[in-house]
Design a protein around this motif. Structure first.
Motif, short mmCIF file in Angstrom:
data_model
loop_
_atom_site.label_atom_id
_atom_site.label_comp_id
_atom_site.label_asym_id
_atom_site.label_seq_id
_atom_site.Cartn_x
_atom_site.Cartn_y
_atom_site.Cartn_z
N THR A 131 0.85 -1.19 0.00
CA THR A 131 0.00 0.00 0.00
C THR A 131 0.89 1.24 0.00
OG1 THR A 131 -1.69 -1.20 1.25
CG2 THR A 131 -1.85 1.21 1.21
N PRO A 132 0.79 2.10 -1.00
CA PRO A 132 1.67 3.28 -1.07
C PRO A 132 1.62 4.11 0.21
CG PRO A 132 0.46 3.02 -3.12
CD PRO A 132 -0.12 2.01 -2.17
N GLY A 133 2.82 4.50 0.66
CA GLY A 133 2.93 5.38 1.82
C GLY A 133 3.00 4.67 3.15
N LYS A 134 2.84 3.35 3.18
CA LYS A 134 2.82 2.64 4.46
C LYS A 134 4.22 2.25 4.92
CE LYS A 134 -1.64 2.63 5.09
NZ LYS A 134 -2.24 3.42 6.20
N VAL A 135 5.13 1.95 3.99
CA VAL A 135 6.47 1.50 4.34
C VAL A 135 7.49 2.41 3.68
CG1 VAL A 135 8.13 -0.40 4.17
CG2 VAL A 135 5.73 -0.89 4.65
N LEU A 136 8.52 2.75 4.42
CA LEU A 136 9.57 3.63 3.92
C LEU A 136 10.12 3.12 2.59
CD1 LEU A 136 11.14 6.15 4.98
CD2 LEU A 136 12.87 4.57 5.82
N ALA A 137 10.20 4.02 1.63
CA ALA A 137 10.76 3.74 0.29
C ALA A 137 9.94 2.73 -0.49
CB ALA A 137 12.21 3.29 0.40
N GLY A 138 8.74 2.42 -0.02
CA GLY A 138 7.92 1.45 -0.72
C GLY A 138 8.43 0.02 -0.64
N ASP A 139 9.30 -0.26 0.35
CA ASP A 139 9.87 -1.59 0.48
C ASP A 139 8.81 -2.62 0.88
OD1 ASP A 139 12.43 -0.68 -0.10
OD2 ASP A 139 12.95 -0.32 2.00
N THR A 140 9.04 -3.87 0.50
CA THR A 140 8.17 -4.97 0.90
C THR A 140 9.04 -6.16 1.31
OG1 THR A 140 8.01 -6.21 -1.18
CG2 THR A 140 6.61 -4.24 -0.97
N GLY A 141 8.39 -7.18 1.84
CA GLY A 141 9.10 -8.39 2.22
C GLY A 141 9.09 -9.46 1.15
N ALA A 142 8.81 -9.07 -0.09
CA ALA A 142 8.67 -10.06 -1.17
C ALA A 142 9.93 -10.91 -1.36
CB ALA A 142 8.31 -9.36 -2.48
N VAL A 143 11.10 -10.28 -1.20
CA VAL A 143 12.37 -11.00 -1.32
C VAL A 143 13.10 -11.04 0.02
CG1 VAL A 143 14.63 -11.06 -2.45
CG2 VAL A 143 12.60 -10.40 -3.76
N ALA A 144 13.11 -9.91 0.71
CA ALA A 144 13.78 -9.80 2.01
C ALA A 144 15.21 -10.33 1.92
CB ALA A 144 12.97 -10.50 3.10
N CYS A 145 15.58 -11.28 2.80
CA CYS A 145 16.93 -11.86 2.77
C CYS A 145 16.98 -13.16 1.98
CB CYS A 145 17.41 -12.13 4.20
SG CYS A 145 17.40 -10.66 5.26
N ASP A 146 15.89 -13.48 1.28
CA ASP A 146 15.81 -14.69 0.47
C ASP A 146 16.16 -15.94 1.29
OD1 ASP A 146 15.22 -16.00 -1.95
OD2 ASP A 146 17.34 -16.09 -2.50
N HIS A 147 15.81 -15.91 2.57
CA HIS A 147 16.15 -17.01 3.47
C HIS A 147 15.45 -18.31 3.06
CE1 HIS A 147 17.00 -19.07 7.28
NE2 HIS A 147 15.71 -19.34 7.40
N TYR A 148 14.30 -18.21 2.42
CA TYR A 148 13.57 -19.41 2.01
C TYR A 148 14.42 -20.27 1.08
CZ TYR A 148 9.58 -22.31 0.60
OH TYR A 148 8.72 -23.36 0.37
N HIS A 149 15.27 -19.61 0.29
CA HIS A 149 16.15 -20.35 -0.62
C HIS A 149 17.57 -20.50 -0.07
CE1 HIS A 149 13.12 -18.47 -3.45
NE2 HIS A 149 12.93 -19.77 -3.61
N ARG A 150 17.93 -19.72 0.91
CA ARG A 150 19.31 -19.69 1.42
C ARG A 150 19.41 -20.19 2.85
NH1 ARG A 150 22.25 -15.87 -1.98
NH2 ARG A 150 20.82 -15.08 -3.56
N TRP A 151 18.38 -20.89 3.32
CA TRP A 151 18.33 -21.27 4.73
C TRP A 151 19.48 -22.16 5.15
CZ3 TRP A 151 17.90 -26.37 6.29
CH2 TRP A 151 17.54 -27.30 5.31
N GLU A 152 19.94 -23.04 4.27
CA GLU A 152 21.05 -23.93 4.66
C GLU A 152 22.31 -23.13 4.94
OE1 GLU A 152 20.78 -28.05 2.52
OE2 GLU A 152 20.12 -26.49 1.10
N ALA A 153 22.63 -22.17 4.06
CA ALA A 153 23.82 -21.33 4.30
C ALA A 153 23.63 -20.46 5.54
CB ALA A 153 24.09 -20.47 3.07
N ASP A 154 22.40 -20.00 5.78
CA ASP A 154 22.16 -19.17 6.96
C ASP A 154 22.31 -19.99 8.24
OD1 ASP A 154 21.78 -16.86 5.51
OD2 ASP A 154 19.59 -17.03 5.46
N LEU A 155 21.89 -21.25 8.23
CA LEU A 155 22.09 -22.10 9.41
C LEU A 155 23.57 -22.42 9.61
CD1 LEU A 155 19.11 -24.60 9.65
CD2 LEU A 155 19.27 -22.20 10.30
N ASP A 156 24.31 -22.57 8.51
CA ASP A 156 25.77 -22.74 8.63
C ASP A 156 26.38 -21.50 9.28
OD1 ASP A 156 25.69 -25.23 7.45
OD2 ASP A 156 26.29 -24.51 5.45
N LEU A 157 25.85 -20.35 8.93
CA LEU A 157 26.34 -19.10 9.52
C LEU A 157 26.09 -19.07 11.03
CD1 LEU A 157 27.53 -16.32 8.70
CD2 LEU A 157 25.19 -15.54 8.35
N ILE A 158 24.90 -19.46 11.45
CA ILE A 158 24.60 -19.54 12.88
C ILE A 158 25.58 -20.47 13.58
CG2 ILE A 158 22.87 -20.30 14.57
CD1 ILE A 158 20.72 -19.48 12.49
#
Length: 469
Positions: A65-92
């Motif tokens: 919705t325009p004006g609700k989030v700074l710079a019009g950002d959304t969580g559509a991609v975010a940190c792409d953790h859904y595809h990168r979860w294995e590397a992120d758990l290795d990081l933890i």
């Protein structure tokens, strides 16, 4: 597993006494049974909002919705953790964290008819399986604000039925993931869901009526209470709790009016949540602030809400200095000359200690506590392959010292989760504010370990060899 990130090729300088996470001898933080972990939330990191049967959430709608989030950002991609979860758990794992607090995306695991979505559930099964392989304890939050949009279309948390749908969701997930979760957290920060979402409109779904806020909060807590028996029945070996964000309010002057204002601030931010959970009642002072905003409470609701907890999660970030508004409320009076973060929040570690000891005195049945979020945002940049974040290092050291002081004062604190593992989608502030101990380049998704994470990892490794039982 990285035992000393400060000595790794990614580290260009040596730790000095000024930036090392080395508590003094006798600190509770040396105890090996004191858990040190990192936290994230599904909508803030996962992305993949339309993959494998995931349904829209209120945050998909709100951020589009325009004006609700700074710079019009959304969580559509975010940190792409859904595809990168294995590397992120290795990081933890490489950062030596002993526990990981994450949240399950409700819209990812159930369809609109309440039937399980096998692909979405499998994502969390794989994640939990890998955590178990690595020996990292798993704390799963069921609701970190991403309500399925189809439930909001039917009234969201203003609709009492949503509490029952939440119980259905908790029942499903605790059956599917039984034996894989060390600690279940029903709700994250119901104050924010209710007040920011329904009272001020700053968060999804963007409604602004204080009467909505009190009713939404009641239904959120009712959903929590209805979920607890299902969690206990389906996964008896896990701990069950809830996460509350708390705020320290201090008076602008010693006048009786300002002292009362600070009290009312803490009633609104703390007792509004903790009293029903731990005492089975709402604080009447709340309705001095909001006359006529009492929620509709049915027989048996408060008994359900105040079901015993195995632990209480506490999220703390800053304090607020207030004065009387001249009537029955308070107004914020920002202090000059204090340290602030990128969010504009004052750095005030003593507030965490004071709140913890205050809760110990106020609630006879206060359960064991985990600090489930604590951290700060700063405008971090990668320079020559490194991210130095000295303010965060000082922030974390001082807040861990405040936790230690509370433990020594008799508060049963079992662990601490830094917020956050990764820079991520910071709700209405989009991607500008960076809370992570790991930097994320949102264009390339490259992760860069910040200096704060290196030092935390070094301390945890040192504690494994030098720590006390």
């Amino acid at each position: 597993m990285i035992q000393d990130p400060a000595a790794s090729p990614n580290s260009a300088h040596t730790t000095t006494p000024d930036d090392a996470f080395t508590p003094p001898a006798g600190s509770s933080l040396w105890r090996r049974d004191f858990l040190l972990g990192a936290a994230t939330a599904s909508y803030q990191i996962e992305g993949a909002v339309a993959e494998d049967g995931r349904l829209p959430s209120i945050w998909d709608t709100f951020s589009a919705t325009p004006g609700k989030v700074l710079a019009g950002d959304t969580g559509a991609v975010a940190c792409d953790h859904y595809h990168r979860w294995e590397a992120d758990l290795d990081l933890i794992d490489n950062l030596n964290f002993e526990a990981y607090r994450f949240s399950i995306a409700w819209p990812r695991v159930m369809d609109a008819a309440g039937r399980p979505n096998a692909k979405g559930i499998d994502f969390y099964k794989r994640l939990l399986g890998r955590l178990k392989e690595k020996g990292i304890r798993a704390f799963a939050t069921l609701y970190h604000w991403d309500l399925p949009q189809h439930l909001e279309d039917r009234g969201g948390w203003l609709n009492r039925d949503t509490a029952w749908r939440f119980a259905d969701y908790a029942d499903l997930m605790s059956r599917e993931l039984a034996g894989q979760v060390d600690g279940w957290m029903t709700l994250n920060e119901p104050w924010c869901s209710a007040y920011l979402g329904y009272g001020s409109g700053h968060h999804a779904p963007g409604l602004a009526n204080v009467r909505y806020a009190t009713q939404a909060l009641h239904h959120l807590l009712l959903g929590h209470g209805l979920a607890i028996p299902a969690l206990r029945a389906n996964d008896p070996g896990s701990a069950k709790g809830i996460v509350a964000n708390v705020g320290r309010g201090t008076p602008d002057s010693p006048s009786a009016a300002d002292v009362r204002a600070a009290h009312l601030f803490e009633v609104q931010h703390n007792a509004w949540i903790l009293d029903p959970l731990l005492c089975g009642t709402y604080p009447q002072d709340l309705f001095e602030l909001w006359p006529g905003a009492e929620p509709l409470v049915l027989n048996g609701d408060m008994r359900t809400i105040s079901a015993p907890l195995d632990f209480l999660g506490i999220n703390y970030y800053f304090r607020t200095n207030v004065k009387s508004d001249g009537a029955h409320g308070f107004v914020e009076v920002p202090l000059d000359g204090v340290e602030r973060t990128q969010m504009g929040w004052e750095v005030y570690p003593d507030g965490l200690r004071d709140l913890l000891t205050g809760f110990r005195d106020a609630y006879d049945n206060l359960p064991p506590i985990y600090i489930t979020e604590n951290g700060m945002a700063s405008n971090d940049r990668v320079i020559d392959g490194r991210v130095d974040d000295p303010q965060r290092i000082a922030f974390l050291k001082r807040h861990l010292a405040a936790v230690d002081a509370a433990i020594k004062a008799g508060v049963d604190v079992r662990g601490y989760f830094v917020w956050s593992l990764l820079d991520n989608f910071e709700w209405a502030f989009g991607y500008e504010r960076r809370f992570g101990v790991v930097h994320v380049d949102y264009d390339t998704q490259k992760r860069t370990i910040k200096r704060s994470a290196e030092l935390l990892a070094r301390f945890i490794a040192e504690r494994r060899t030098r720590g006390t039982a």
